[in-house]
Scaffold this active site. Structure first.
Site, short mmCIF file in Angstrom:
data_model
loop_
_atom_site.label_atom_id
_atom_site.label_comp_id
_atom_site.label_asym_id
_atom_site.label_seq_id
_atom_site.Cartn_x
_atom_site.Cartn_y
_atom_site.Cartn_z
N GLY A 6 -1.74 -12.03 17.32
CA GLY A 6 -1.45 -13.43 17.66
C GLY A 6 -0.10 -13.85 17.09
O GLY A 6 0.69 -14.55 17.75
N THR A 25 -6.53 -2.89 -2.13
CA THR A 25 -6.28 -1.48 -2.46
C THR A 25 -4.78 -1.22 -2.67
O THR A 25 -4.41 -0.22 -3.25
CB THR A 25 -6.82 -0.52 -1.38
N LYS A 38 -13.72 -6.07 9.37
CA LYS A 38 -13.00 -7.33 9.55
C LYS A 38 -11.48 -7.11 9.64
O LYS A 38 -10.81 -7.73 10.44
CB LYS A 38 -13.31 -8.30 8.41
N TYR A 83 0.24 -17.36 8.46
CA TYR A 83 1.42 -18.21 8.70
C TYR A 83 2.65 -17.54 8.09
O TYR A 83 2.65 -17.20 6.91
CB TYR A 83 1.24 -19.60 8.08
N GLY A 140 0.82 -1.21 0.00
CA GLY A 140 0.00 0.00 0.00
C GLY A 140 0.85 1.25 0.00
O GLY A 140 2.09 1.20 -0.09
N TYR A 156 -15.07 2.35 9.88
CA TYR A 156 -13.62 2.57 9.95
C TYR A 156 -13.21 2.98 11.36
O TYR A 156 -12.31 2.39 11.96
CB TYR A 156 -13.23 3.65 8.94
#
Ligand code: UDP
Length: 316
Positions: free
Chosen positions: A102, A35, A91, A62, A10, A145
């Site tokens: 994580g 995008t 999301k 991964y 981006g 957003y």
């Protein structure tokens, strides 16, 4: 170091790839190219310390081998994008941030969340410092957003407090420069492309709303400094020079030497719903803790950005 940058293809992410590579680090860019564009990283192909993984961070991530840093920039950052893709926006802020946190936990990596001045919503405090909690309409079109980034900040602090992840949060104010998308709908590419094509500059409303525009190189410098410190709470990075959108339109005409006219329009879609009336960062914290402040004057930054769009639009 070995560094993962989500949203690495981006606008801002690709500049961060350049910077960390130039410093001798190994960089993995991750992007689903929704995008972002491989054009932004094409010049890095063949660099032995650079690799690209096409992946949507809302799915389990991964990455083989160790990581020292995870910089999470993947997002749909322009109002037009997040109005067109509201659920993906939520999301990527929620699931995408969960997955990248994580990953940082599993790899014992330092984590950066690219947050936003939009967490302040339509601010009732001006300029905005990091202690202000904001004024956001959760059910408005911009809420997808703003709330995804507010959730992302809360999740980042939860991983920090509960799991001890070494986290950083940068609240990015309006940033511009080469590699923005010509059609992303934001005011900088809109005005520059309109000026270069000799089309009218479309000011929404009466042009009295304000924004503060920071050049991408300054932002990258601030992020690199933030990652090298132990500042865990959010830090604003932006240029405190505030302009009305009408002033910005006039400046764009001056810098590009364009004879375009300025027109005032009221979009009938939701583009301007909950559009913040004013925005300006208080950068006292960044100055004090990072020794950082913007260096690139807006005219110089706009000139460089216009040079980029001239080539992109085939007008050079
Ligand atoms: N804007 C405008 N004309 C345009 C695009 C945007 O007047 O062609 C205005 C918009 O309504 C807002 C400001 O410029 O008040 C900045 O909009 P942008 O989409 O760049 O970013 P935002 O700060 O709203 O996320």
């Amino acid at each position: 170091m070995r560094i993962l940058i989500t949203g690495g293809a981006g606008f801002i992410g690709s500049h961060l790839c350049d910077r960390y590579l130039a410093e001798g680090h190994e960089v993995i860019a991750m992007d689903n190219l929704s995008t972002g564009s491989t054009d932004n990283i094409a010049h890095l192909a063949g660099q032995p310390r650079f690799s690209f993984i096409k992946h949507n961070v809302t799915n389990y991530i991964y990455v083989a081998g160790p990581l020292d840093m995870v910089l999470h920039l993947a997002s749909l950052p322009s109002p037009v994008d997040y109005l067109n893709f509201p659920i993906q926006t939520l999301k990527v802020g929620a699931l995408g941030t969960h997955n990248t946190l994580g990953l940082a936990l599993a790899k014992h990596a330092r984590f950066l969340l690219a947050s936003t001045s939009e967490v302040y919503g339509d601010p009732l405090v001006h300029p905005q410092d990091e202690t202000y909690w904001g004024n956001v309409n959760p059910v408005g079109p911009r809420g997808v957003y703003d709330e995804s980034k507010r959730f992302a900040e809360a999740l980042t602090m939860a991983y920090h407090r509960y799991h001890g992840v070494d986290t950083r949060i940068v609240r990015i104010f309006n940033t511009y420069g080469p590699r923005m998308r010509a059609d992303d709908g934001r005011v900088v590419p809109n005005f520059i492309c309109q000026a270069l094509r000799g089309e009218p500059l479309t000011v929404y409303g009466d042009g009295s709303r304000t924004r503060s525009f920071g050049y991408v190189d300054d932002l990258v410098e601030g992020i690199v400094r933030l990652m090298a410190t132990d500042v865990e709470g959010p830090v604003n990075l932006g240029n405190p020079i505030e302009l009305t959108i009408l002033e910005f339109a006039r400046l764009t005409l001056k810098v590009t030497g364009s004879k375009s006219e300025i027109v005032f329009i009221n979009p009938t879609d939701e583009r301007t719903a909950d559009d913040p009336k004013q925005r300006c960062p208080d950068i006292t914290k960044a100055k004090k803790l990072l020794g950082w402040e913007p260096r690139v004057p807006v005219e110089e930054g706009l000139r460089k950005t216009a040079d980029y769009f001239r080539v992109k639009l085939g007008l050079a």
